[in-house]
Every structure is written in structure tokens, then in C-alpha cells.
Design an enzyme around this catalytic site. Sequence first.
Site, PDB file in Angstrom:
ATOM      1  N   SER A  15      56.013  67.014  85.399  1.00  0.00           N
ATOM      2  CA  SER A  15      55.853  66.830  83.951  1.00  0.00           C
ATOM      3  C   SER A  15      57.171  67.030  83.200  1.00  0.00           C
ATOM      4  CB  SER A  15      54.824  67.825  83.420  1.00  0.00           C
ATOM      5  OG  SER A  15      53.630  67.719  84.139  1.00  0.00           O
ATOM      6  N   CYS A  43      50.918  69.137  88.265  1.00  0.00           N
ATOM      7  CA  CYS A  43      49.875  68.826  87.286  1.00  0.00           C
ATOM      8  C   CYS A  43      49.064  67.612  87.703  1.00  0.00           C
ATOM      9  CB  CYS A  43      50.515  68.618  85.920  1.00  0.00           C
ATOM     10  SG  CYS A  43      49.340  68.089  84.681  1.00  0.00           S
ATOM     11  N   CYS A  48      46.388  70.507  87.224  1.00  0.00           N
ATOM     12  CA  CYS A  48      45.554  70.261  86.041  1.00  0.00           C
ATOM     13  C   CYS A  48      44.617  69.057  86.163  1.00  0.00           C
ATOM     14  CB  CYS A  48      46.434  70.008  84.809  1.00  0.00           C
ATOM     15  SG  CYS A  48      47.974  70.913  84.768  1.00  0.00           S
ATOM     16  N   LYS A  51      42.030  69.119  89.137  1.00  0.00           N
ATOM     17  CA  LYS A  51      41.167  70.281  88.830  1.00  0.00           C
ATOM     18  C   LYS A  51      40.162  69.948  87.735  1.00  0.00           C
ATOM     19  CE  LYS A  51      41.946  72.646  85.593  1.00  0.00           C
ATOM     20  NZ  LYS A  51      43.008  73.604  85.462  1.00  0.00           N
ATOM     21  N   GLY A 175      42.362  86.716  91.056  1.00  0.00           N
ATOM     22  CA  GLY A 175      41.553  86.783  89.832  1.00  0.00           C
ATOM     23  C   GLY A 175      42.229  86.065  88.682  1.00  0.00           C
ATOM     24  N   TYR A 177      44.034  82.341  86.861  1.00  0.00           N
ATOM     25  CA  TYR A 177      43.554  81.046  86.379  1.00  0.00           C
ATOM     26  C   TYR A 177      42.860  80.257  87.495  1.00  0.00           C
ATOM     27  CZ  TYR A 177      46.474  80.593  82.046  1.00  0.00           C
ATOM     28  OH  TYR A 177      47.044  80.689  80.804  1.00  0.00           O
ATOM     29  N   GLU A 181      38.823  79.373  87.940  1.00  0.00           N
ATOM     30  CA  GLU A 181      38.482  77.963  87.761  1.00  0.00           C
ATOM     31  C   GLU A 181      37.767  77.417  89.000  1.00  0.00           C
ATOM     32  OE1 GLU A 181      42.132  76.011  86.537  1.00  0.00           O
ATOM     33  OE2 GLU A 181      41.752  76.491  84.430  1.00  0.00           O
ATOM     34  N   ASP A 302      58.122  75.302  85.688  1.00  0.00           N
ATOM     35  CA  ASP A 302      57.622  76.411  86.522  1.00  0.00           C
ATOM     36  C   ASP A 302      58.729  77.099  87.309  1.00  0.00           C
ATOM     37  OD1 ASP A 302      55.164  75.704  85.575  1.00  0.00           O
ATOM     38  OD2 ASP A 302      54.287  75.182  87.517  1.00  0.00           O
ATOM     39  N   HIS A 435      27.968  72.305  59.869  1.00  0.00           N
ATOM     40  CA  HIS A 435      26.677  72.753  60.368  1.00  0.00           C
ATOM     41  C   HIS A 435      25.866  71.586  60.911  1.00  0.00           C
ATOM     42  CE1 HIS A 435      23.391  75.575  60.619  1.00  0.00           C
ATOM     43  NE2 HIS A 435      22.588  74.690  60.055  1.00  0.00           N
ATOM     44  N   GLU A 440      31.369  76.534  63.759  1.00  0.00           N
ATOM     45  CA  GLU A 440      31.275  77.050  62.381  1.00  0.00           C
ATOM     46  C   GLU A 440      31.295  78.577  62.363  1.00  0.00           C
ATOM     47  OE1 GLU A 440      27.515  76.507  60.180  1.00  0.00           O
ATOM     48  OE2 GLU A 440      26.541  76.065  62.085  1.00  0.00           O
TER      49      GLU A 440
HETATM   50  P1  NDP Z   1      47.878  83.914  88.315  1.00  0.00           P
HETATM   51  O1  NDP Z   1      49.199  84.534  88.185  1.00  0.00           O
HETATM   52  O2  NDP Z   1      47.142  83.469  87.112  1.00  0.00           O
HETATM   53  O3  NDP Z   1      46.921  84.906  89.115  1.00  0.00           O
HETATM   54  C1  NDP Z   1      47.246  85.374  90.386  1.00  0.00           C
HETATM   55  C2  NDP Z   1      46.130  86.255  90.856  1.00  0.00           C
HETATM   56  O4  NDP Z   1      46.350  86.616  92.216  1.00  0.00           O
HETATM   57  C3  NDP Z   1      46.025  87.556  90.068  1.00  0.00           C
HETATM   58  O5  NDP Z   1      44.668  87.876  89.919  1.00  0.00           O
HETATM   59  C4  NDP Z   1      46.709  88.553  90.985  1.00  0.00           C
HETATM   60  O6  NDP Z   1      46.216  89.856  90.846  1.00  0.00           O
HETATM   61  C5  NDP Z   1      46.310  88.024  92.346  1.00  0.00           C
HETATM   62  N1  NDP Z   1      47.234  88.409  93.411  1.00  0.00           N
HETATM   63  C6  NDP Z   1      48.569  88.280  93.430  1.00  0.00           C
HETATM   64  N2  NDP Z   1      49.062  88.723  94.599  1.00  0.00           N
HETATM   65  C7  NDP Z   1      48.004  89.139  95.325  1.00  0.00           C
HETATM   66  C8  NDP Z   1      47.877  89.709  96.595  1.00  0.00           C
HETATM   67  N3  NDP Z   1      48.928  89.953  97.365  1.00  0.00           N
HETATM   68  N4  NDP Z   1      46.630  90.012  97.024  1.00  0.00           N
HETATM   69  C9  NDP Z   1      45.551  89.794  96.254  1.00  0.00           C
HETATM   70  N5  NDP Z   1      45.613  89.250  95.020  1.00  0.00           N
HETATM   71  C10 NDP Z   1      46.841  88.933  94.570  1.00  0.00           C
HETATM   72  O7  NDP Z   1      48.110  82.760  89.347  1.00  0.00           O
HETATM   73  P2  NDP Z   1      47.299  81.459  89.719  1.00  0.00           P
HETATM   74  O8  NDP Z   1      47.696  81.180  91.112  1.00  0.00           O
HETATM   75  O9  NDP Z   1      45.873  81.577  89.397  1.00  0.00           O
HETATM   76  O10 NDP Z   1      47.942  80.384  88.755  1.00  0.00           O
HETATM   77  C11 NDP Z   1      49.347  80.256  88.637  1.00  0.00           C
HETATM   78  C12 NDP Z   1      49.737  79.826  87.260  1.00  0.00           C
HETATM   79  O11 NDP Z   1      49.435  78.462  87.086  1.00  0.00           O
HETATM   80  C13 NDP Z   1      48.973  80.532  86.144  1.00  0.00           C
HETATM   81  O12 NDP Z   1      49.547  81.755  85.806  1.00  0.00           O
HETATM   82  C14 NDP Z   1      49.061  79.536  85.021  1.00  0.00           C
HETATM   83  O13 NDP Z   1      50.257  79.715  84.325  1.00  0.00           O
HETATM   84  C15 NDP Z   1      49.080  78.207  85.754  1.00  0.00           C
HETATM   85  N6  NDP Z   1      47.742  77.585  85.700  1.00  0.00           N
HETATM   86  C16 NDP Z   1      47.266  77.174  84.491  1.00  0.00           C
HETATM   87  C17 NDP Z   1      46.020  76.616  84.386  1.00  0.00           C
HETATM   88  C18 NDP Z   1      45.503  76.199  83.061  1.00  0.00           C
HETATM   89  O14 NDP Z   1      46.295  76.035  82.136  1.00  0.00           O
HETATM   90  N7  NDP Z   1      44.187  76.052  82.900  1.00  0.00           N
HETATM   91  C19 NDP Z   1      45.171  76.415  85.578  1.00  0.00           C
HETATM   92  C20 NDP Z   1      45.768  76.896  86.776  1.00  0.00           C
HETATM   93  C21 NDP Z   1      47.001  77.452  86.832  1.00  0.00           C
HETATM   94  P3  NDP Z   1      46.764  90.863  89.734  1.00  0.00           P
HETATM   95  O15 NDP Z   1      46.236  90.366  88.439  1.00  0.00           O
HETATM   96  O16 NDP Z   1      46.183  92.131  90.177  1.00  0.00           O
HETATM   97  O17 NDP Z   1      48.247  90.811  89.800  1.00  0.00           O
END
Ligand code: NDP
Length: 446
Positions: A15, A43, A48, A51, A175, A177, A181, A302, A435, A440
Site C-alpha cells: 500500500s 493488505c 485486510c 480477511k 489476543g 487484532y 478477528e 509497517d 431515528h 442516534e
Molecule cells: P497485535 O500486536 O495486535 O497482537 C499480538 C498478540 O499476540 C497480543 O495479544 C500479544 O499479547 C500476543 N503475543 C505476542 N507475543 C506472544 C507470545 N510469545 N506468546 C503468546 N502471545 C503473544 O498483533 P496482530 O498479529 O494481531 O496484528 C499485527 C498488527 O496488524 C496489529 O497491531 C494492527 O496494527 C495490524 N492489523 C490491523 C487490523 C485492522 O486494522 N483491522 C487487522 C489485523 C492486523 P500481549 O498483548 O500480551 O502482548
Amino acid sequence: MSNFDFDLFVIGAGSGGVRAARKAAGEGVKVGIAEEKELGGTCVNVGCVPKKLMVYAASYPQQVKNAQGFGWNASVGEFDWAAFIQKKNTEILRLNGIYENLLDNTGVTLFKAKAKLIKANTLQVGDKIITAKRILIAVGGKPFVPDFNGKELCITSDDVFFLQEQPKQILVVGGGYIAVEFAGIFKGMGSKVDVLCRKNRVLNGFDDSTVEFLMGQMQEQGIDIMFENCIQKIETVGNKKQVLFKDGQSRSYDQILLATGRTSAVDNLGLKDMGIELNKTNAIVVDNNYQTNIKDVYAIGDVIGKVQLTPVAIKEAMGLIAYWYKGADSAQIDYADIPTAVFCQPNIGTVGLTQAQAEQDFDVQVYESNFRPMSNTISGDTSRMYMKLIVEKSSQKVLGWHMCGQDAGEMLQGFAVAIKMGATKHDFDAVIGIHPTAAEEWVTLN
Ligand code: NDP
């Protein structure tokens, strides 16, 4: 006449890279771009776009149930995973073609090859040596895979879009994004979904009560979120993957999706030899004008690890174009109040500060609403909506807008304009509601 082969050479046709390349070419300079994979980057190919198509596909069983609630004699039938994946692939191919045309039509020279920096203003692109006045690195990111016994048996978001079969039982690790999702996608498609979270919540950094609401909704749908747990080891048993968790329990799955964050895709770019500075998470360090510590080498998107969102990469590209060719003082974009949506079920939309962040610096008033939208009254759909506005008491300025509910992303975009303009709670209250809509509620919160 420049002594270089190109005025600008972009590495990575995602992108950010494509936007920078074609806009620069539109300014009349000679531009090259290299991409070793499909055009469009994460993306378009593994993010995106596919997904969101999966989110749509997964929404139909609930829609059919809702239709039954409204009196339709309808039934869901079977989901044909292979047919969906094929249609999705066709659509992505169409978008790849559009990206190629965009580059072609603006006169950008495309190299379908790996590019590597070799010395100042010089790259190796496939088997060619190419010089450029400016080099822009926009190679994006890749999934981060933590180290544990059996990690090779897992898939990442790079693989999940190409599975031959729908996993009937899936463990989603993480946990963030991507985790929430895909939990919603597979649950919607009828799979049994477990989520494994190392903390006591999903979506760290998002507003607490909004996330609390989401987790309740996910659990009500039958998604089992395992908190404060992790994988000890994974083994293949028959045609299943058997996971032994830290707490001693063991469960079997068809697939295990690692959604444990993303890291910059900086391998084999020659960055180390060029002395390009990376931070401790391997992201390229840039100054306010997206220039690395090496002159004429820039990076956006990124790979700089700032905000990993497509529209942000595109804005950064536009910032550079304004700075390089249109006399702007700086390339830096405004990172304040970036709206974002998570396409979990229900969706989350958020802009501005979380309540916890706001309370650190402001005396705040919080307005909340938790209700069943009208569309769910007779459909039988039990999902609810949660809305929350965080307002600075003295100025009445809206500091944060958070929602968990159907179409939160669609609803947020317009409100994000108002919040970016500095809207107050009085401004919200002065607007007449539409409404009957769920939206609203935003102008009647008290
Ligand atoms: P995120 O950074 O959102 O989440 C990573 C998750 O993995 C967190 O819950 C983290 O836990 C966990 N984690 C990291 N390391 C470990 C480990 N060693 N063991 C277990 N759990 C772990 O990353 P994503 O991969 O979900 O997405 C990457 C990025 O892509 C996002 O931050 C976002 O910017 C972008 N994205 C945007 C979307 C949208 O706009 N709708 C959709 C998808 C991606 P903890 O919280 O405890 O650190």
C-alpha cells in the site's frame, strides 16, 4: 538530467510503496519499484482484503438465523470452503492486476524481483545493478512466530487464507487484532474456536470496558478464551494437532493459528551492511521525514513499526510526496486520533484516548450505553451494542470514542472527522438524532 538510473526507487509494492511510486511518477520523476511477491502487499494478499471477505462470508449463518426470526423460512445449508477460497483468490488476482495497471499507467518501471541495498544510492534488483537518487524501503512486515516445541505445526495469517479445508476445531493463539478477528471468522463459519491469551484480556491497549464487553460477547457465542496460559508443546496425534498447555490440560485441533504479532520484513535487504539502524523490535529507525540514518534512504509503513495500518502507510507516502515534490516543510504525518476498527464479532471501533489514558491527564466524564439494537429485537440475535464517550470535564472536548457492536467501523469514520476537528460533547448534543438508528445513541448519551 539525473546521473542516476532512477530519481526514486521503491522496495516493496504494498500500500505505501505503490502510493509513493505512482504519486512520485505523477510529479514527472523517473520511478522504479521492486516486488518479489504479488503486488499489493500484506493488505491485498494476506491481510485486510481477504480477511474482510472472510468476515463477510462468516456473517451469513447469523444473518439467516436473523431472517428466520423475522419470519423467513430460510436455512443456512453447507459452507463450501473451497469455492469461497477460489472466489477470494480470483478477487485478489483482480486487485493485483489493478495495482500493476496503476504503476503501468503512471510510467513506473516494475521489477518483479528481490531488491537489496548494496552501497550508497545503489541496489541489486534481481541480477541488475540499479542506481537511484532516493531509495524508499516499504517492505512491510511478516508474522512473528514465538519459539516453542511444535511451532512448525502451526499456521500464521500468511497461511490461513490458503487452507485446503476449513478447520473444524481451531486454536487461535494471541489476543490482538488478528486473533480476535479470526476467532470471529471461524466461529461464524461454524468451527469450534478456542483463543489462547497470555494475559487476562484480549486487545491490550484498547479501552478496558469496551474489551470487557467484547470478551463477554465472544464467550456468549461459544468462543472459549483461555487466559493467562500458554503452549507447552504441540504434537501430531493421528490427523490432529494435540496441544499441551502450561496449566496441564491438553486439547486437539485441526489447525493452530499463531496471531502473536508482526515484525518488520527486513531480512536480506542489505540493511546491516549499509549500517541502517534498526530498533530492538527490528523496525527501521527513521527521522521526522522518514529518512533512515543513511542519507537518501527512506522507510515508511509497517517496516518502521510505528502504526501498522494500511491507511497510515498511505498517508506516510503522501507525506513524503508533499515533502519531496510540493515544498512541504516536513514529511511527517499527524498520528493523533487515528481511527481504527477491529473486525471481530461484534466489531470494535475506536478513536482517541482510552478511559485509562484519559484519566492520567484529564478530569473526565464518561458516557456509556449498552443496549440491544432494534435489528436484534425480533431476530433472536442476542448480540448487543456498547458505546462509550470520554469527555474532558472542563472543556467538554471528546477525548475518546469507543464502540463494540455491528458496523462499528462504518459508524466510526464520520465521528472520527468530528473528533479530529475537536468536537465537544455539546456539539454531539446539538445534533438531532436520526431515528430509528443505533447511531442516534451517540447524540443522546447522558
Ligand atoms: P497485535 O500486536 O495486535 O497482537 C499480538 C498478540 O499476540 C497480543 O495479544 C500479544 O499479547 C500476543 N503475543 C505476542 N507475543 C506472544 C507470545 N510469545 N506468546 C503468546 N502471545 C503473544 O498483533 P496482530 O498479529 O494481531 O496484528 C499485527 C498488527 O496488524 C496489529 O497491531 C494492527 O496494527 C495490524 N492489523 C490491523 C487490523 C485492522 O486494522 N483491522 C487487522 C489485523 C492486523 P500481549 O498483548 O500480551 O502482548
